[in-house]
Design a protein around this motif. Structure first.
Motif, short mmCIF file in Angstrom:
data_model
loop_
_atom_site.label_atom_id
_atom_site.label_comp_id
_atom_site.label_asym_id
_atom_site.label_seq_id
_atom_site.Cartn_x
_atom_site.Cartn_y
_atom_site.Cartn_z
N GLN A 130 -26.79 -32.83 -13.98
CA GLN A 130 -27.27 -31.54 -13.50
C GLN A 130 -28.63 -31.19 -14.09
OE1 GLN A 130 -24.30 -28.48 -13.87
NE2 GLN A 130 -22.87 -29.50 -12.49
N ARG A 131 -28.88 -31.57 -15.32
CA ARG A 131 -30.20 -31.34 -15.91
C ARG A 131 -31.26 -32.13 -15.14
NH1 ARG A 131 -27.23 -31.40 -20.77
NH2 ARG A 131 -27.67 -33.62 -21.11
N TYR A 132 -30.92 -33.33 -14.77
CA TYR A 132 -31.85 -34.17 -14.00
C TYR A 132 -32.10 -33.56 -12.63
CZ TYR A 132 -34.12 -38.63 -13.00
OH TYR A 132 -35.04 -39.61 -12.73
N ALA A 133 -31.05 -33.01 -12.02
CA ALA A 133 -31.19 -32.39 -10.70
C ALA A 133 -32.12 -31.19 -10.75
CB ALA A 133 -29.81 -31.97 -10.19
N LYS A 134 -32.03 -30.42 -11.81
CA LYS A 134 -32.87 -29.22 -11.93
C LYS A 134 -34.35 -29.57 -12.07
CE LYS A 134 -29.02 -26.54 -13.66
NZ LYS A 134 -28.32 -26.01 -14.86
N ASP A 135 -34.64 -30.75 -12.60
CA ASP A 135 -36.04 -31.20 -12.66
C ASP A 135 -36.63 -31.33 -11.26
OD1 ASP A 135 -36.06 -31.28 -15.41
OD2 ASP A 135 -35.59 -33.42 -15.53
N CYS A 136 -35.78 -31.73 -10.32
CA CYS A 136 -36.21 -31.86 -8.93
C CYS A 136 -36.57 -30.49 -8.36
CB CYS A 136 -35.10 -32.52 -8.12
SG CYS A 136 -35.50 -32.81 -6.39
N PHE A 137 -35.72 -29.51 -8.60
CA PHE A 137 -35.97 -28.16 -8.10
C PHE A 137 -37.26 -27.58 -8.67
CE2 PHE A 137 -35.47 -23.60 -9.04
CZ PHE A 137 -35.49 -23.11 -7.74
N ARG A 138 -37.54 -27.88 -9.93
CA ARG A 138 -38.73 -27.32 -10.58
C ARG A 138 -40.02 -27.74 -9.90
NH1 ARG A 138 -35.76 -28.84 -15.36
NH2 ARG A 138 -34.77 -26.99 -16.27
N GLN A 139 -40.00 -28.86 -9.21
CA GLN A 139 -41.22 -29.29 -8.52
C GLN A 139 -41.61 -28.31 -7.42
OE1 GLN A 139 -42.30 -33.37 -7.97
NE2 GLN A 139 -40.32 -34.07 -8.73
N TYR A 140 -40.62 -27.70 -6.78
CA TYR A 140 -40.91 -26.69 -5.76
C TYR A 140 -41.43 -25.40 -6.40
CZ TYR A 140 -38.65 -29.76 -2.43
OH TYR A 140 -38.34 -30.84 -1.64
N VAL A 141 -40.87 -25.03 -7.54
CA VAL A 141 -41.37 -23.86 -8.27
C VAL A 141 -42.83 -24.08 -8.65
CG1 VAL A 141 -41.06 -22.37 -10.28
CG2 VAL A 141 -39.06 -23.38 -9.18
N GLN A 142 -43.14 -25.27 -9.14
CA GLN A 142 -44.52 -25.58 -9.55
C GLN A 142 -45.49 -25.53 -8.38
OE1 GLN A 142 -43.96 -29.35 -11.51
NE2 GLN A 142 -42.97 -28.42 -13.28
N LEU A 143 -45.04 -25.97 -7.21
CA LEU A 143 -45.90 -25.88 -6.03
C LEU A 143 -46.20 -24.43 -5.69
CD1 LEU A 143 -44.66 -28.61 -3.50
CD2 LEU A 143 -46.95 -28.37 -4.47
N PHE A 144 -45.20 -23.58 -5.75
CA PHE A 144 -45.43 -22.17 -5.48
C PHE A 144 -46.32 -21.54 -6.56
CE2 PHE A 144 -41.54 -22.23 -2.69
CZ PHE A 144 -42.20 -21.81 -1.54
N ASP A 145 -46.17 -22.00 -7.80
CA ASP A 145 -47.05 -21.52 -8.87
C ASP A 145 -48.51 -21.87 -8.56
OD1 ASP A 145 -45.07 -20.36 -10.43
OD2 ASP A 145 -44.75 -22.16 -11.65
N LEU A 146 -48.74 -23.08 -8.08
CA LEU A 146 -50.10 -23.51 -7.74
C LEU A 146 -50.65 -22.70 -6.58
CD1 LEU A 146 -49.68 -27.39 -8.03
CD2 LEU A 146 -51.05 -25.92 -9.54
N LEU A 147 -49.81 -22.44 -5.58
CA LEU A 147 -50.24 -21.63 -4.44
C LEU A 147 -50.58 -20.20 -4.89
CD1 LEU A 147 -47.67 -22.91 -1.83
CD2 LEU A 147 -50.14 -23.00 -1.52
N LYS A 148 -49.80 -19.67 -5.79
CA LYS A 148 -50.05 -18.33 -6.31
C LYS A 148 -51.36 -18.30 -7.09
CE LYS A 148 -47.75 -14.80 -9.16
NZ LYS A 148 -46.49 -14.48 -9.88
N ALA A 149 -51.59 -19.31 -7.93
CA ALA A 149 -52.82 -19.38 -8.72
C ALA A 149 -54.04 -19.53 -7.83
CB ALA A 149 -52.73 -20.54 -9.71
N ALA A 150 -53.86 -20.19 -6.67
CA ALA A 150 -54.97 -20.40 -5.75
C ALA A 150 -55.23 -19.16 -4.86
CB ALA A 150 -54.70 -21.62 -4.88
N GLY A 151 -54.40 -18.16 -4.99
CA GLY A 151 -54.56 -16.95 -4.19
C GLY A 151 -53.92 -17.02 -2.83
N ASP A 152 -53.12 -18.06 -2.59
CA ASP A 152 -52.45 -18.20 -1.30
C ASP A 152 -51.13 -17.42 -1.24
OD1 ASP A 152 -54.41 -19.82 -0.25
OD2 ASP A 152 -53.49 -21.66 -1.02
N LEU A 153 -50.72 -16.87 -2.38
CA LEU A 153 -49.55 -16.01 -2.44
C LEU A 153 -49.93 -14.75 -3.23
CD1 LEU A 153 -46.72 -18.58 -3.36
CD2 LEU A 153 -47.01 -17.41 -1.17
N PRO A 154 -49.31 -13.62 -2.95
CA PRO A 154 -49.60 -12.41 -3.72
C PRO A 154 -49.32 -12.62 -5.21
CG PRO A 154 -48.33 -11.90 -1.75
CD PRO A 154 -48.34 -13.38 -1.86
N SER A 155 -50.12 -11.98 -6.05
CA SER A 155 -49.97 -12.13 -7.50
C SER A 155 -48.62 -11.62 -7.99
CB SER A 155 -51.10 -11.41 -8.23
OG SER A 155 -51.08 -10.02 -7.91
#
Length: 202
Positions: A130-155
């Motif tokens: 399950q810890r390994y599985a959660k690493d997979c999910f975090r990649q989607y969180v990181q993508l949204f973090d990058l989009l937010k930092a780029a101004g493509d999502l509200p702060s």
């Protein structure tokens, strides 16, 4: 000395058992899997698999971990590709997930099923999976973090909640498509783009 005996003594039996497990899972489904059946498939004694998997649940957790390793590798190739825009990385990560689920239906259902996730079946091997599985999910969180930092999502946007909503949508689409309900595989790319666009306008 037989090849299977040689594999065992050189420490390759665990991987051979996992590969045979994945093949059985793809061809015959979860009910066909057993340590005894795998021993027959690989050509070793009935006791040999227990040197690597203490029971069937440990085997299933290892198979699930292999599945998430494949999914993680696919996602990393997309999310780390500087030639793609952030939106295209997200689209490819969504479409890659859906294609993985449809290409490996039995494996996918094991990876996300109660057999590995319910408290009733939990033990040390499952916890590690399950810890390994959660690493997979975090990649989607990181993508949204990058989009937010780029101004493509509200702060003010909560990227964890966005990733959870996206994952739920992907999981639902994967099941609908694999069961042949309402969603055709050839439409998934368009659905993925439409879904991602809604996240930007939410």
């Amino acid at each position: 000395m037989s090849s299977s005996t040689s594999d065992y003594h050189h420490g390759n039996l665990r991987q051979s058992l996992l590969e045979a497990s994945m093949q059985l899972l793809d061809n015959e489904g979860l009910d066909a899997l057993s340590l005894r059946r795998l021993a027959e498939q690989v050509g070793v004694s009935r006791q040999a698999p227990y040197h690597h998997f203490k029971d069937k649940q440990a085997l299933l957790a290892a198979i699930g971990e292999e599945g998430f390793a494949l999914l993680n590798q696919m996602l990393a190739r997309v999310t780390d590709d500087p030639s793609l825009s952030l939106n295209e990385r997200l689209h490819q990560a969504v479409l890659g997930y859906l294609n993985f689920a449809l290409d490996h239906t039995a494996l996918y259902r094991l990876m996300f099923g109660q057999t590995l996730w319910s408290a009733e079946h939990a033990h040390a091997d499952t916890d590690e999976f399950q810890r390994y599985a959660k690493d997979c999910f975090r990649q989607y969180v990181q993508l949204f973090d990058l989009l937010k930092a780029a101004g493509d999502l509200p702060s003010s946007e909560n990227t964890l909640r966005l990733a959870q909503l996206l994952w739920a949508a992907m999981h639902g689409l994967a099941h609908l498509a694999s069961d042949g309900l309402f969603v055709k595989r050839e439409d998934l790319a368009e659905i993925a783009r439409y879904m991602i666009a809604r996240f930007h306008t939410a």
